[in-house]
Design an enzyme around this catalytic site. Structure first.
Site, PDB file in Angstrom:
ATOM      1  N   THR A  98      -8.793 -76.567  68.659  1.00  0.00           N
ATOM      2  CA  THR A  98      -8.815 -75.157  68.466  1.00  0.00           C
ATOM      3  C   THR A  98      -7.781 -74.261  68.638  1.00  0.00           C
ATOM      4  OG1 THR A  98     -11.203 -75.475  69.383  1.00  0.00           O
ATOM      5  CG2 THR A  98     -10.125 -73.087  69.639  1.00  0.00           C
ATOM      6  N   PHE A 137      -6.093 -70.828  69.652  1.00  0.00           N
ATOM      7  CA  PHE A 137      -5.925 -69.697  70.774  1.00  0.00           C
ATOM      8  C   PHE A 137      -4.882 -68.761  70.530  1.00  0.00           C
ATOM      9  CE2 PHE A 137      -8.460 -72.842  72.425  1.00  0.00           C
ATOM     10  CZ  PHE A 137      -9.611 -72.463  73.195  1.00  0.00           C
TER      11      PHE A 137
END
Length: 378
Positions: free
Chosen positions: A283, A285
């Site tokens: 992921t 960010f």
């Protein structure tokens, strides 16, 4: 029938003549740029270009040739604009991004917020990025709350997930980036290893209901669908919140999908590990701030732009990157609220705001876009 080589020789001669005329046209374009610099007129004159295309295409009869002429001269005029934009840049005319260059960021007095509760993946990303150099941190219920914390001065930085390598983009956060006047100052890629968590003493055979964030559930779809189709899967707004619920309920029939760190934090058992479909699950960010600053060695730029809703408009915009040799890493579109079937584009490109090529491209983008905003250089 003529010999192919003879035809090609003649084509080469025609091409040489075309190139002479093209060079002459570009010299005239430079004179146009000088005039526009002196008078303050914009380079991109859509009405003039549309009129020109219609007139030129009227000189040929068949539909194919008319379209070909429009396509050819669209390219020629696009190249002409790129040349004029570079001349504007040489004469000190720049796109003002509003960003300030710094040697480095000082986080020693910074307060950082993240969405979720203790143990959320956003907290893990925060720890990885700031390396405990910040003064303080706190968590909020929603991503919008995190943006408001920045806006209201309660936090100096916020950590937002923006995309996952398996489940795709976090659409809400792209919308928030366009809505709030914040700047991206950094990014953190976090490897996501999902685990199945249950209360102490629970076994996988006990589980009937599983809780987690919708994205985490999507990332474990194959595991659930092929091995545990009988589970009742329910959404909560955070993986750590799901783990917290399992601890608080104390029900052996319930489990959560989250990080192994959640098991330590909430005193749960790890019933299974690595349950995500993609073992390379990551992921991305972004770290956002109220202050528009960028480090001198930043090498990626985020852009948010809106363009006219007409054929070829996206190609025309992206050609500003191509002609300046700028690599585009990703493009994302989101609907513009209140305007049906029109979209806002988020683009990531390689480069630094100090780069000559980037500055040239931004001048062109500013003129040719309906709106343009630099989200950050990081």
């Amino acid at each position: 029938m003529r010999d192919l080589n003879d035809i090609r020789v003649e084509i080469d001669q025609v091409d040489k003549e075309i190139l002479k005329l093209f060079t002459q046209r570009m010299e005239l374009a430079c004179q146009v740029a000088e005039y526009k610099i002196a008078t303050g007129k914009k380079v991109y004159d859509k009405a003039r270009e549309d009129e020109k295309l219609e007139k030129l295409s009227s000189y040929v009869d068949d539909v194919f040739s008319q379209q070909a002429v429009k396509e050819l001269y669209t390219q020629i005029m696009s190249i002409s604009r790129k040349k004029q934009f570079s001349i504007l840049r040489e004469n000190g005319i720049n796109y003002e991004s509003g960003f300030q260059k710094v040697d480095d960021f000082d986080y020693s007095n910074a307060t950082v917020c993240f969405q979720g509760v203790q143990g959320a993946y956003s907290q893990l990303a925060m720890n990885a990025f700031f390396e405990n150099k910040m003064k303080d941190s706190f968590h909020v219920d929603s991503w919008r709350d995190a943006m408001n914390a920045i806006k209201n001065g309660k936090a100096d930085y916020a950590v937002l997930p923006i995309e996952n390598s398996l489940a795709g983009s976090i659409e809400e956060n792209f919308d928030l980036l366009s809505e709030y006047n914040v700047a991206i100052i950094g990014e953190q890629i976090l490897k996501v290893n999902h685990a199945l968590l249950g209360v102490k003493g629970a076994k996988i055979s006990d589980i009937k209901t599983v809780y987690s964030h919708p994205k985490a559930i999507a990332q474990c779809d194959e595991y659930i669908r092929t091995k545990h189709m009988d589970w009742d899967v329910k959404n909560l707004h955070n993986t750590a919140v799901s783990a917290q619920k399992i601890r608080d309920d104390g029900d052996k029939s319930q489990a959560a999908i989250g990080s192994e760190f959640n098991a330590v934090l909430y005193d749960l058992d790890v019933l299974d590990v690595g349950i995500q479909d993609n073992k390379n699950n990551e992921t991305r960010f972004v770290i956002v701030s109220n202050e528009k600053k960028y480090k001198k060695d930043a090498n990626q730029i985020g852009l948010c732009l809106e363009i006219s809703h007409e054929p070829g408009s996206l190609y025309r915009i992206l050609s500003n990157l191509m002609f300046n040799g700028i690599n585009m890493n990703r493009i994302e579109s989101r609907p513009i609220k209140g305007v049906n079937w029109q979209y806002r584009f988020f683009i990531d490109i390689d480069g630094n705001l100090d780069d000559e090529a980037v500055r040239n491209a931004l001048i062109g983008l500013e003129e040719e876009c309906v709106s343009l905003r630099v989200l950050g250089n990081y």
